[in-house]
Scaffold this motif. Sequence first.
Motif, PDB file in Angstrom:
ATOM      1  N   GLU A   2       0.830  -1.208   0.000  1.00  8.57           N
ATOM      2  CA  GLU A   2       0.000   0.000   0.000  1.00  8.57           C
ATOM      3  C   GLU A   2       0.865   1.259   0.000  1.00  8.57           C
ATOM      4  O   GLU A   2       0.592   2.212  -0.732  1.00  8.57           O
ATOM      5  CB  GLU A   2      -0.931  -0.014   1.219  1.00  8.57           C
ATOM      6  CG  GLU A   2      -1.994   1.042   1.196  1.00  8.57           C
ATOM      7  CD  GLU A   2      -3.071   0.749   0.171  1.00  8.57           C
ATOM      8  OE1 GLU A   2      -3.609   1.718  -0.390  1.00  8.57           O
ATOM      9  OE2 GLU A   2      -3.382  -0.429  -0.071  1.00  8.57           O
ATOM     10  N   HIS A   3       1.917   1.245   0.809  1.00 11.58           N
ATOM     11  CA  HIS A   3       2.825   2.394   0.879  1.00 11.58           C
ATOM     12  C   HIS A   3       3.500   2.633  -0.471  1.00 11.58           C
ATOM     13  O   HIS A   3       3.646   3.780  -0.916  1.00 11.58           O
ATOM     14  CB  HIS A   3       3.871   2.183   1.982  1.00 11.58           C
ATOM     15  CG  HIS A   3       4.910   3.243   2.025  1.00 11.58           C
ATOM     16  ND1 HIS A   3       4.647   4.527   2.452  1.00 11.58           N
ATOM     17  CD2 HIS A   3       6.218   3.230   1.657  1.00 11.58           C
ATOM     18  CE1 HIS A   3       5.746   5.253   2.361  1.00 11.58           C
ATOM     19  NE2 HIS A   3       6.710   4.487   1.881  1.00 11.58           N
ATOM     20  N   LEU A   4       3.924   1.559  -1.127  1.00 11.41           N
ATOM     21  CA  LEU A   4       4.574   1.691  -2.432  1.00 11.41           C
ATOM     22  C   LEU A   4       3.618   2.266  -3.473  1.00 11.41           C
ATOM     23  O   LEU A   4       4.004   3.114  -4.277  1.00 11.41           O
ATOM     24  CB  LEU A   4       5.112   0.341  -2.904  1.00 11.41           C
ATOM     25  CG  LEU A   4       6.366  -0.156  -2.207  1.00 11.41           C
ATOM     26  CD1 LEU A   4       6.690  -1.575  -2.648  1.00 11.41           C
ATOM     27  CD2 LEU A   4       7.536   0.766  -2.481  1.00 11.41           C
ATOM     28  N   LYS A   6       1.133   4.250  -2.906  1.00 11.88           N
ATOM     29  CA  LYS A   6       0.969   5.676  -2.605  1.00 11.88           C
ATOM     30  C   LYS A   6       2.160   6.479  -3.106  1.00 11.88           C
ATOM     31  O   LYS A   6       2.004   7.585  -3.634  1.00 11.88           O
ATOM     32  CB  LYS A   6       0.767   5.886  -1.103  1.00 11.88           C
ATOM     33  CG  LYS A   6      -0.608   5.489  -0.633  1.00 11.88           C
ATOM     34  CD  LYS A   6      -0.789   5.735   0.839  1.00 11.88           C
ATOM     35  CE  LYS A   6      -2.184   5.265   1.238  1.00 11.88           C
ATOM     36  NZ  LYS A   6      -2.463   5.458   2.646  1.00 11.88           N
ATOM     37  N   GLU A   7       3.355   5.918  -2.949  1.00 16.61           N
ATOM     38  CA  GLU A   7       4.555   6.604  -3.427  1.00 16.61           C
ATOM     39  C   GLU A   7       4.558   6.700  -4.957  1.00 16.61           C
ATOM     40  O   GLU A   7       4.897   7.749  -5.521  1.00 16.61           O
ATOM     41  CB  GLU A   7       5.808   5.881  -2.941  1.00 16.61           C
ATOM     42  CG  GLU A   7       7.080   6.638  -3.230  1.00 16.61           C
ATOM     43  CD  GLU A   7       8.302   6.010  -2.577  1.00 16.61           C
ATOM     44  OE1 GLU A   7       9.388   6.538  -2.809  1.00 16.61           O
ATOM     45  OE2 GLU A   7       8.173   4.999  -1.847  1.00 16.61           O
ATOM     46  N   LYS A   9       1.923   6.753  -6.833  1.00 14.97           N
ATOM     47  CA  LYS A   9       0.894   7.739  -7.172  1.00 14.97           C
ATOM     48  C   LYS A   9       1.435   9.155  -7.013  1.00 14.97           C
ATOM     49  O   LYS A   9       1.242  10.008  -7.889  1.00 14.97           O
ATOM     50  CB  LYS A   9      -0.339   7.541  -6.292  1.00 14.97           C
ATOM     51  CG  LYS A   9      -1.479   8.468  -6.629  1.00 14.97           C
ATOM     52  CD  LYS A   9      -2.696   8.160  -5.788  1.00 14.97           C
ATOM     53  CE  LYS A   9      -3.859   9.027  -6.184  1.00 14.97           C
ATOM     54  NZ  LYS A   9      -5.056   8.705  -5.419  1.00 14.97           N
ATOM     55  N   ASP A  77      -6.961   5.219  -6.728  1.00 19.83           N
ATOM     56  CA  ASP A  77      -6.806   3.884  -6.143  1.00 19.83           C
ATOM     57  C   ASP A  77      -8.057   3.025  -6.265  1.00 19.83           C
ATOM     58  O   ASP A  77      -7.963   1.832  -6.520  1.00 19.83           O
ATOM     59  CB  ASP A  77      -6.428   3.985  -4.661  1.00 19.83           C
ATOM     60  CG  ASP A  77      -5.045   4.561  -4.464  1.00 19.83           C
ATOM     61  OD1 ASP A  77      -4.145   4.220  -5.249  1.00 19.83           O
ATOM     62  OD2 ASP A  77      -4.865   5.354  -3.524  1.00 19.83           O
TER      63      ASP A  77
END
Length: 97
Positions: A2-4, A6-7, A9, A77
């Motif tokens: 999820e963090h990746l 967001k990065e 994006k 997303d």
Amino acid sequence: MEHLLKEIKMLSQKEPKTLEQMALKLSEEAGETAQAVLSYQKASGSNYKQLGIEDVKEECIDALLVSLAMFYKMSDDEDLYDLIKKKVTKWDSKISN
């Protein structure tokens, strides 16, 4: 993961390339992936590059990153998850027959 996403994006919003330029970049990355596979498999005329499986993996990721950046220039997303699920279901139905 999820963090990746967001990065990716966030970075895609900073990307100065137009959608058309990114589509061309994606084609370039697909070609580099194909070259890496041919070299890895020691195809005639391609072995001189001496690329391995790690090179193939890296080229796949490059293509994936460009694809995600393009997607995030157009959508969010929610669409990503919905469309991935839809396409995975379609893919599964095609290979299960």
